[in-house]
Design a protein around this motif. Structure first.
Motif, PDB file in Angstrom:
ATOM      1  N   ALA A   1       0.810  -1.220   0.000  1.00  0.00           N
ATOM      2  CA  ALA A   1       0.000   0.000   0.000  1.00  0.00           C
ATOM      3  C   ALA A   1       0.847   1.275   0.000  1.00  0.00           C
ATOM      4  CB  ALA A   1      -0.915   0.013   1.217  1.00  0.00           C
ATOM      5  N   SER A   2       2.156   1.121   0.146  1.00  0.00           N
ATOM      6  CA  SER A   2       3.019   2.303   0.164  1.00  0.00           C
ATOM      7  C   SER A   2       2.932   3.044  -1.151  1.00  0.00           C
ATOM      8  CB  SER A   2       4.464   1.887   0.437  1.00  0.00           C
ATOM      9  OG  SER A   2       4.587   1.385   1.749  1.00  0.00           O
ATOM     10  N   ASP A   3       2.763   4.351  -1.079  1.00  0.00           N
ATOM     11  CA  ASP A   3       2.583   5.128  -2.300  1.00  0.00           C
ATOM     12  C   ASP A   3       3.656   6.193  -2.495  1.00  0.00           C
ATOM     13  OD1 ASP A   3      -0.006   7.457  -1.098  1.00  0.00           O
ATOM     14  OD2 ASP A   3       1.961   6.903  -0.314  1.00  0.00           O
ATOM     15  N   TYR A   4       4.620   6.223  -1.614  1.00  0.00           N
ATOM     16  CA  TYR A   4       5.657   7.246  -1.722  1.00  0.00           C
ATOM     17  C   TYR A   4       6.948   6.669  -1.172  1.00  0.00           C
ATOM     18  CZ  TYR A   4       8.166  11.612  -0.847  1.00  0.00           C
ATOM     19  OH  TYR A   4       9.098  12.615  -0.827  1.00  0.00           O
ATOM     20  N   PHE A   5       8.038   6.885  -1.902  1.00  0.00           N
ATOM     21  CA  PHE A   5       9.341   6.360  -1.510  1.00  0.00           C
ATOM     22  C   PHE A   5      10.380   7.457  -1.678  1.00  0.00           C
ATOM     23  CE2 PHE A   5       7.790   2.030  -1.450  1.00  0.00           C
ATOM     24  CZ  PHE A   5       6.736   2.080  -2.340  1.00  0.00           C
ATOM     25  N   ILE A   6      11.386   7.384  -0.819  1.00  0.00           N
ATOM     26  CA  ILE A   6      12.369   8.466  -0.831  1.00  0.00           C
ATOM     27  C   ILE A   6      13.735   7.908  -0.460  1.00  0.00           C
ATOM     28  CG2 ILE A   6      11.795   9.092   1.560  1.00  0.00           C
ATOM     29  CD1 ILE A   6      12.210  12.026   0.759  1.00  0.00           C
TER      30      ILE A   6
ATOM     31  N   ASP B   1      12.973  11.282  -4.765  1.00  0.00           N
ATOM     32  CA  ASP B   1      11.792  10.539  -4.339  1.00  0.00           C
ATOM     33  C   ASP B   1      11.008  10.065  -5.560  1.00  0.00           C
ATOM     34  OD1 ASP B   1       9.742  13.459  -3.355  1.00  0.00           O
ATOM     35  OD2 ASP B   1      10.757  12.933  -5.215  1.00  0.00           O
ATOM     36  N   ILE B   2      10.036   9.183  -5.296  1.00  0.00           N
ATOM     37  CA  ILE B   2       9.218   8.651  -6.375  1.00  0.00           C
ATOM     38  C   ILE B   2       7.872   8.218  -5.808  1.00  0.00           C
ATOM     39  CG2 ILE B   2      10.107   6.283  -6.133  1.00  0.00           C
ATOM     40  CD1 ILE B   2       9.957   6.089  -9.228  1.00  0.00           C
ATOM     41  N   ARG B   3       6.844   8.408  -6.579  1.00  0.00           N
ATOM     42  CA  ARG B   3       5.505   7.963  -6.174  1.00  0.00           C
ATOM     43  C   ARG B   3       5.195   6.634  -6.836  1.00  0.00           C
ATOM     44  NH1 ARG B   3       3.138  10.983  -2.845  1.00  0.00           N
ATOM     45  NH2 ARG B   3       3.710  13.166  -2.650  1.00  0.00           N
ATOM     46  N   SER B   4       4.224   5.949  -6.291  1.00  0.00           N
ATOM     47  CA  SER B   4       3.933   4.595  -6.755  1.00  0.00           C
ATOM     48  C   SER B   4       3.339   4.549  -8.156  1.00  0.00           C
ATOM     49  CB  SER B   4       2.990   3.897  -5.773  1.00  0.00           C
ATOM     50  OG  SER B   4       1.781   4.619  -5.662  1.00  0.00           O
ATOM     51  N   ASN B   5       2.933   5.687  -8.693  1.00  0.00           N
ATOM     52  CA  ASN B   5       2.395   5.688 -10.050  1.00  0.00           C
ATOM     53  C   ASN B   5       3.493   5.866 -11.101  1.00  0.00           C
ATOM     54  OD1 ASN B   5       3.021   8.322  -9.544  1.00  0.00           O
ATOM     55  ND2 ASN B   5       1.065   9.170 -10.206  1.00  0.00           N
ATOM     56  N   MET B   6       4.748   5.815 -10.643  1.00  0.00           N
ATOM     57  CA  MET B   6       5.894   5.940 -11.541  1.00  0.00           C
ATOM     58  C   MET B   6       6.788   4.722 -11.374  1.00  0.00           C
ATOM     59  SD  MET B   6       6.833   9.921 -10.795  1.00  0.00           S
ATOM     60  CE  MET B   6       8.062  10.024 -12.099  1.00  0.00           C
ATOM     61  N   ASP B   7       7.556   4.398 -12.422  1.00  0.00           N
ATOM     62  CA  ASP B   7       8.525   3.311 -12.364  1.00  0.00           C
ATOM     63  C   ASP B   7       9.951   3.830 -12.256  1.00  0.00           C
ATOM     64  OD1 ASP B   7       6.569   1.683 -14.869  1.00  0.00           O
ATOM     65  OD2 ASP B   7       6.530   1.378 -12.701  1.00  0.00           O
TER      66      ASP B   7
ATOM     67  N   CYS C   1      16.691   4.200   2.364  1.00  0.00           N
ATOM     68  CA  CYS C   1      15.423   4.325   1.681  1.00  0.00           C
ATOM     69  C   CYS C   1      14.325   4.443   2.740  1.00  0.00           C
ATOM     70  CB  CYS C   1      15.145   3.136   0.768  1.00  0.00           C
ATOM     71  SG  CYS C   1      14.989   1.558   1.601  1.00  0.00           S
ATOM     72  N   ALA C   2      13.241   5.060   2.376  1.00  0.00           N
ATOM     73  CA  ALA C   2      12.111   5.210   3.290  1.00  0.00           C
ATOM     74  C   ALA C   2      10.820   5.132   2.488  1.00  0.00           C
ATOM     75  CB  ALA C   2      12.179   6.530   4.048  1.00  0.00           C
ATOM     76  N   GLU C   3       9.774   4.686   3.138  1.00  0.00           N
ATOM     77  CA  GLU C   3       8.487   4.570   2.477  1.00  0.00           C
ATOM     78  C   GLU C   3       7.399   5.171   3.344  1.00  0.00           C
ATOM     79  OE1 GLU C   3       6.663   0.660   2.283  1.00  0.00           O
ATOM     80  OE2 GLU C   3       7.936  -0.058   3.899  1.00  0.00           O
ATOM     81  N   ASN C   4       6.312   5.540   2.692  1.00  0.00           N
ATOM     82  CA  ASN C   4       5.133   5.985   3.407  1.00  0.00           C
ATOM     83  C   ASN C   4       4.005   4.993   3.127  1.00  0.00           C
ATOM     84  OD1 ASN C   4       2.991   7.179   4.609  1.00  0.00           O
ATOM     85  ND2 ASN C   4       2.952   9.000   3.330  1.00  0.00           N
ATOM     86  N   PRO C   5       3.782   4.067   4.071  1.00  0.00           N
ATOM     87  CA  PRO C   5       2.692   3.098   3.884  1.00  0.00           C
ATOM     88  C   PRO C   5       1.368   3.581   4.445  1.00  0.00           C
ATOM     89  CG  PRO C   5       3.961   2.505   5.798  1.00  0.00           C
ATOM     90  CD  PRO C   5       4.546   3.800   5.276  1.00  0.00           C
TER      91      PRO C   5
ATOM     92  N   LEU D   1       7.096   8.403   7.832  1.00  0.00           N
ATOM     93  CA  LEU D   1       7.948   7.589   6.980  1.00  0.00           C
ATOM     94  C   LEU D   1       8.526   6.437   7.792  1.00  0.00           C
ATOM     95  CD1 LEU D   1      10.017  10.310   5.056  1.00  0.00           C
ATOM     96  CD2 LEU D   1       8.110   8.962   4.165  1.00  0.00           C
ATOM     97  N   ILE D   2       8.736   5.301   7.130  1.00  0.00           N
ATOM     98  CA  ILE D   2       9.441   4.169   7.727  1.00  0.00           C
ATOM     99  C   ILE D   2      10.772   4.044   7.006  1.00  0.00           C
ATOM    100  CG2 ILE D   2       9.469   1.686   8.060  1.00  0.00           C
ATOM    101  CD1 ILE D   2       6.490   1.728   8.296  1.00  0.00           C
ATOM    102  N   PHE D   3      11.863   3.992   7.773  1.00  0.00           N
ATOM    103  CA  PHE D   3      13.203   3.968   7.208  1.00  0.00           C
ATOM    104  C   PHE D   3      13.801   2.572   7.253  1.00  0.00           C
ATOM    105  CE2 PHE D   3      14.532   8.353   6.484  1.00  0.00           C
ATOM    106  CZ  PHE D   3      13.484   9.035   7.072  1.00  0.00           C
TER     107      PHE D   3
END
Lengths: 114, 113
Positions: A29-34, A49-55, A90-94, A102-104
């Motif tokens: 479900a994470s939609d944001y990564f950094i 950073d990158i959002r989940s709608n991008m590869d 790396c970190a994500e926002n679930p 953010l979770i690192f």
């Protein structure tokens, strides 16, 4: 539980080579990564950073790739320089973006050999 | 802009003492967070705030209190320091929904004897 992990604790590369730092995440479900860079004695510094709608997303000498199928994130650094030596997180926002949480991951140390 | 500032840079406490770690940002960010970083580990969220007057617990909140009376400041209080709280503490801030990039301060190194 949710976790963000890195495949290797230390990566050693030759100056001028390309570096690839990998990261696995567990929450689909994470939609944001950094990606952050942390030099010794300093706070983490934003890289890209990158959002989940991008590869894929490119910055200056850095590229982040996101593979949602296998829940994998990577940071590519082109023409690695001695100044790139640092710990990379790396970190994500679930969660909902309304939390700003953010979770690192634990970090990968990048060592650049001259 | 100074960005995110933290004081003090380094502090030594005795077990049982209390202290406040200061954090301020001048970017008009709504969201602010406190993390701790232990050797060989990533950052763990202690408390966070999505706006003035609103705070919530993170992953490791025990032994810490926070308040957010203004947009700019987000102090972290250790009520009764313990050796397990020896760590490096980072404050971070971000704009808010849709702009989650967090910007970090330089950190406070805390040693509890």
């Amino acid at each position: 539980g949710e976790s963000v992990g890195l495949h290797l604790p230390t990566l050693s590369v030759q100056e001028g080579d390309n570096s690839i730092i990998n990261c696995a995440y567990s929450n689909s479900a994470s939609d944001y990564f950094i990606w952050y860079k942390q030099e010794s004695g300093k706070g983490p510094q934003f890289i890209i950073d990158i959002r989940s709608n991008m590869d894929k997303r490119q910055g200056q000498r850095v590229t982040v790739l996101l593979n949602k199928t296998v829940k994998h994130l990577s940071l590519q650094i082109a023409a690695t320089q001695p100044g790139d030596s640092a710990v990379y997180f790396c970190a994500e926002n679930p969660y909902s973006s309304n939390t700003g949480k953010l979770i690192f991951g634990q970090g990968t140390t990048l060592q650049v050999k001259p | 802009n100074a960005g995110v500032t933290q004081t003090p840079k380094f502090q030594v406490l005795k077990t049982g003492q209390s202290m406040t770690l200061q954090c301020a940002q001048d970017m008009n960010h709504e969201y602010m967070s406190w993390y701790r970083q232990d050797p060989g580990m990533g950052l763990r969220l202690i408390h966070y705030s999505v706006g003035a007057g609103i705070t919530d617990q993170g992953e490791v909140p025990n032994g810490y209190n926070v308040s957010r009376s203004t947009t700019e400041d987000f102090p972290l209080r250790l009520l009764s320091a313990a050796p397990s709280q020896t760590s490096v503490y980072f404050c971070a801030s971000s704009y808010g929904p849709g702009r989650e990039t967090q910007y970090f301060g330089p950190g406070t190194r805390l040693l509890v004897l």
